[in-house]
Design a protein around this motif. Structure first.
Motif, PDB file in Angstrom:
ATOM      1  N   LEU A 106     -27.213  32.293  92.628  1.00 41.22           N
ATOM      2  CA  LEU A 106     -28.454  33.046  92.397  1.00 41.22           C
ATOM      3  C   LEU A 106     -28.184  34.538  92.496  1.00 41.22           C
ATOM      4  N   HIS A 107     -29.025  35.323  91.816  1.00 38.21           N
ATOM      5  CA  HIS A 107     -28.933  36.778  91.894  1.00 38.21           C
ATOM      6  C   HIS A 107     -29.468  37.219  93.260  1.00 38.21           C
ATOM      7  N   SER A 108     -28.642  37.964  93.979  1.00 37.84           N
ATOM      8  CA  SER A 108     -29.048  38.302  95.347  1.00 37.84           C
ATOM      9  C   SER A 108     -30.159  39.345  95.371  1.00 37.84           C
ATOM     10  N   GLY A 109     -30.374  40.032  94.255  1.00 37.15           N
ATOM     11  CA  GLY A 109     -31.507  40.945  94.200  1.00 37.15           C
ATOM     12  C   GLY A 109     -32.803  40.185  94.017  1.00 37.15           C
ATOM     13  N   PHE A 151     -33.396  36.906  94.525  1.00 31.69           N
ATOM     14  CA  PHE A 151     -33.680  35.807  95.444  1.00 31.69           C
ATOM     15  C   PHE A 151     -33.238  36.065  96.889  1.00 31.69           C
ATOM     16  N   GLY A 152     -32.412  37.096  97.069  1.00 31.47           N
ATOM     17  CA  GLY A 152     -31.838  37.317  98.402  1.00 31.47           C
ATOM     18  C   GLY A 152     -32.885  37.597  99.456  1.00 31.47           C
ATOM     19  N   GLY A 184     -18.468  31.440  96.958  1.00 33.68           N
ATOM     20  CA  GLY A 184     -18.926  32.529  96.112  1.00 33.68           C
ATOM     21  C   GLY A 184     -17.825  33.405  95.570  1.00 33.68           C
ATOM     22  N   HIS A 185     -18.085  34.705  95.623  1.00 34.22           N
ATOM     23  CA  HIS A 185     -17.197  35.671  94.996  1.00 34.22           C
ATOM     24  C   HIS A 185     -16.016  35.982  95.907  1.00 34.22           C
ATOM     25  N   THR A 187     -17.611  43.849  93.651  1.00 32.99           N
ATOM     26  CA  THR A 187     -18.844  43.241  94.152  1.00 32.99           C
ATOM     27  C   THR A 187     -19.432  42.296  93.120  1.00 32.99           C
ATOM     28  N   LYS A 188     -19.928  41.170  93.574  1.00 34.36           N
ATOM     29  CA  LYS A 188     -20.733  40.291  92.724  1.00 34.36           C
ATOM     30  C   LYS A 188     -21.921  39.886  93.577  1.00 34.36           C
ATOM     31  N   THR A 189     -23.075  40.388  93.216  1.00 37.86           N
ATOM     32  CA  THR A 189     -24.234  40.252  94.102  1.00 37.86           C
ATOM     33  C   THR A 189     -24.924  38.923  93.876  1.00 37.86           C
ATOM     34  N   ILE A 190     -24.287  37.898  94.413  1.00 39.06           N
ATOM     35  CA  ILE A 190     -24.821  36.544  94.271  1.00 39.06           C
ATOM     36  C   ILE A 190     -25.098  35.917  95.625  1.00 39.06           C
ATOM     37  N   ILE A 191     -26.003  34.949  95.598  1.00 43.14           N
ATOM     38  CA  ILE A 191     -26.106  33.971  96.674  1.00 43.14           C
ATOM     39  C   ILE A 191     -25.288  32.779  96.191  1.00 43.14           C
ATOM     40  N   PRO A 192     -24.150  32.482  96.842  1.00 43.04           N
ATOM     41  CA  PRO A 192     -23.322  31.380  96.341  1.00 43.04           C
ATOM     42  C   PRO A 192     -24.092  30.067  96.345  1.00 43.04           C
TER      43      PRO A 192
END
Lengths: 475, 475
Positions: free
Chosen positions: B231-234, B236-237, B326-327, B332-337
């Motif tokens: 998920l995109h951490s922006g 959904f984070g 995750g990454h 940087t990869k702004t994800i929720i793994p």
């Protein structure tokens, strides 16, 4: 191509009493045909082979701005792909100055087979304009042309009531790598009292809303190194520091049991939303089950005391974006890893400053690091400051009045959990940001079948038309 | 080759009063020449191209066993590389039966440039036999031939006082992949009252010791899956479960603040060392600074209340051997793994059973898993049961008396933190294990310049010679 160009009625020939909506309705078809022409240009900034198409898109927009009446239109070169700048001064030298921001580049279109119509041959289906860029962002840039002409037509003006500047970049879908430099270089010409960002969405077609905040970001890699070699877990296990375990223990202390970020000082500058905003957020029609489905999640999670929307909009976060240590392949390798690593990112809200959060995280990490290991944090870039527009901002109130006239209903507010070039606009131009965006939750930006209802674009144009008057009246 | 073979003095010609050491000293040179011949065979079980050399090594040993007088000598085939079996029954049908275990395959020799002499052209330098296999394990197998002949010579017997069986495998350095099947298939012929493992080391040249325990092992991969996409951490984070964080929190609960493994039930069957063993461990000359240097570590770590040696010898452990989520690349990869994974292993001590520990870890993991994610543990193989020989075991006491005669000093005890085929011997043959091993801490097994003092091999042979008498006398 010229045959499809908009031929705007000259201001002098329209009835000054003609209202905005009538003008828009009567010019919508020709305006839409022009937009469709623009959408046929595959201006994907991420594909070097299509750089020429991005340039063609810039030229198309420059021509359209000139045809709309902008006395100054320029294609601004960057080390990458060009932006387009236009300016139409108000007759009144004391009128407020607004800068409209958007972008003319688009996302890739793969997988092609999932499109119900070719992505670069836009069609209107069931009232929705379908094609790459329809919502993100050509449609939303184009609506300003229609809106500005409607403003002139309805008010009988030969120049807008406010000075209108337009900046449409060509690399937003590639992370705007040259945008902040462009802003800095052109800062004087871009000087404005408000930035109107048109690259966002509405809560729902019948629930008009504007964005009043975007979260910022700092991110880093954390390296925890215990020694220079992996050790045999039989020979040494149980009597030496395991940095993989130690890093897990550190990461476990990023949050407390209630989901609060437990980094000391992390919340020091956080501005909590006021009662008015919390009430407006609560008033948004919201389906938690649908939100969770969109999040591919079965249960909500996060900081106690805040709703899901508040958690992603008004609360800062600490997230582990990834980690690795030791053996990650098939089967067993009985080692004590020599080191462990994590990728961390922190979403910020006003008025957290990247420097302040970085310092707090550094202090936390060094305090949490175990004896016998060294911890190093390597920060990525400068970070992104959060954006927030206080509800009392006059330009925001003007926008809300304009949109309320277009929709015939009250306007609510939303936020977004991440941010893009908006933070650069805020930081370089030092002006408040307001967001006139009309995509919808199902507009499928970045995905196959990107679309936007034509009616939303027209309501956006109508809102823009009213906005120039509202903004000038307020000044 | 035949010219270098040992020509053992016939038992009938020696003076029955001749003591063991005199026999050994007078036959050492010829015995050493034979061992050097064996060491010239590059029997690396890990290199398929050298399979013929492993077979040649087995044949060499079979011939040597026959020449030493064993009436039964067989090369035992496996689906991999051959083992060698020999048997010399005592005249007394009621005499105890011992099985000597060792291996004739060796480790690779790279990096060759770090050897001060060619690894397969063994030489004696400053009293140390230098060459691949000198310590691990051909030297320690060969010492039993000299010891048995000395036993016969010194006692005037034509057959050993105890029935001596010998099993020398050819795949130990490759993880003994066919050994347990061989043991099971030959279980009846291998039946014995005690297994004498000769593949370990002494605490120090002047501090004789035997091993009385090896830790067992179970290991698994733990998968924590929250959803099917990152998920995109922006976006959904802050409002969804982050499985990377959640797994870190789980791993942080593997141990409590005092370093105790916090898996409920984990210690239920642990047999703690008695006062006598703790005193013997404390009596070992020990340099913590040197131990830490060997561990590439600056500080000790682990379970409170136990010394470093006890932590690796008599205490079970839970170790994170690796993890990933995750990454893990650059930047940087702004994800929720979507998911997170860990490799875990648990070192066991008597009387922990692999099944019992696996069940405890499963229960812990499922109880610790957060809502909204599924946890799965995949266990590797059957696991390895711990080995332990109680201090009161008669065969162990016999071995200690034998070694005390050879060294002229008391014998202490050690343990080892991991284990190999010993657990299979214990489990299939259901006999106590004792360890007559004479390599030294600086013997550099598996490394360049593997070596062992010739004197240690001779003292090992001397101990073996006494042991057959001690064992028989005790029965």
């Amino acid at each position: 191509m010229e045959g499809r160009r908009q031929h705007w009625p000259s201001v002098g020939r329209v009835d000054e009493a003609q209202d905005v909506r009538t003008f828009i309705d009567s010019n919508a078809d020709q305006w839409l045909a022009g937009l469709q022409e623009w959408l046929r240009i595959p201006s994907q900034s991420g594909d070097p082979a299509l750089a020429g198409e991005v340039r063609r898109s810039a030229e198309w927009l420059a021509t359209a701005l000139r045809e709309a009446g902008f006395p100054t239109v320029e294609v601004w070169e960057t080390p990458g792909l060009p932006a387009v700048y236009a300016e139409w001064p108000a007759d009144d030298a004391g009128a407020p100055v607004a800068l409209v921001y958007g972008h003319h580049d688009v996302q890739p279109v793969e997988p092609l087979e999932q499109w119900t119509a070719p992505p670069y041959d836009p069609v209107v289906v069931d009232g929705r304009l379908l094609g790459r860029g329809a919502a993100d962002d050509k449609g939303q840039v184009a609506m300003h042309l229609l809106g500005l002409r409607a403003h002139l037509a309805a008010t009988g003006r030969s120049a807008p009531a406010a000075t209108v500047k337009v900046l449409v970049e060509g690399e937003e879908e590639s992370g705007s790598p040259h945008f902040v430099d462009l802003l800095r270089a052109q800062r004087e010409r871009l000087r404005c009292d408000v930035v109107v960002v048109s690259d966002t969405g509405l809560w729902r077609a019948d629930v008009p809303s504007t964005v009043i905040g975007l979260r910022g970001l700092v991110s880093c890699q954390l390296d925890l190194v215990a020694r220079d070699v992996d050790l045999h877990s039989g020979s040494f296990g149980g009597a030496v520091l395991n940095p993989a375990t130690a890093l897990a223990r550190m990461l476990a202390t990023l949050h407390d049991e209630s989901g609060h970020v437990a980094v000391p000082g992390f919340y020091d500058s956080v501005l909590e939303p006021g009662e008015e905003e919390r009430a407006m957020t609560a008033a948004l029609p919201y389906d938690e089950a649908q939100w969770l489905a969109d999040a591919h999640s079965t249960v909500p999670a996060g900081e106690a005391g805040w709703s899901t929307l508040e958690r992603v909009w008004v609360r800062p976060t600490a997230e582990v974006n990834g980690y690795w240590a030791g053996h990650t392949g098939a089967g067993t390798k009985t080692i004590i890893p020599r080191e462990a690593h994590a990728k961390l990112s922190f979403r910020l809200v006003a008025a957290q400053e990247p420097d302040q959060v970085r310092a707090a995280v550094e202090a936390w990490a060094h305090a949490a690091a175990p004896a016998g290991a060294t911890v190093t944090l390597t920060w990525e870039g400068d970070g992104v400051r959060p954006c927030a527009t206080p509800l009392g901002t006059p330009a925001l109130q003007a926008l809300h009045r304009a949109m309320a006239r277009a929709w015939g209903t009250d306007v609510l507010v939303t936020r977004e959990g991440g941010s893009g070039p908006e933070a650069d606009l805020q930081d370089v131009l030092e002006a408040p940001l307001v967001y006139l965006g009309v995509s919808l939750p199902d507009s499928r930006e970045h995905a196959p079948n990107e679309n936007v209802p034509v009616e939303m674009l027209l309501k956006g144009a109508e809102s823009a038309a009213y906005f120039w008057s509202e903004l000038a009246a307020q000044a």
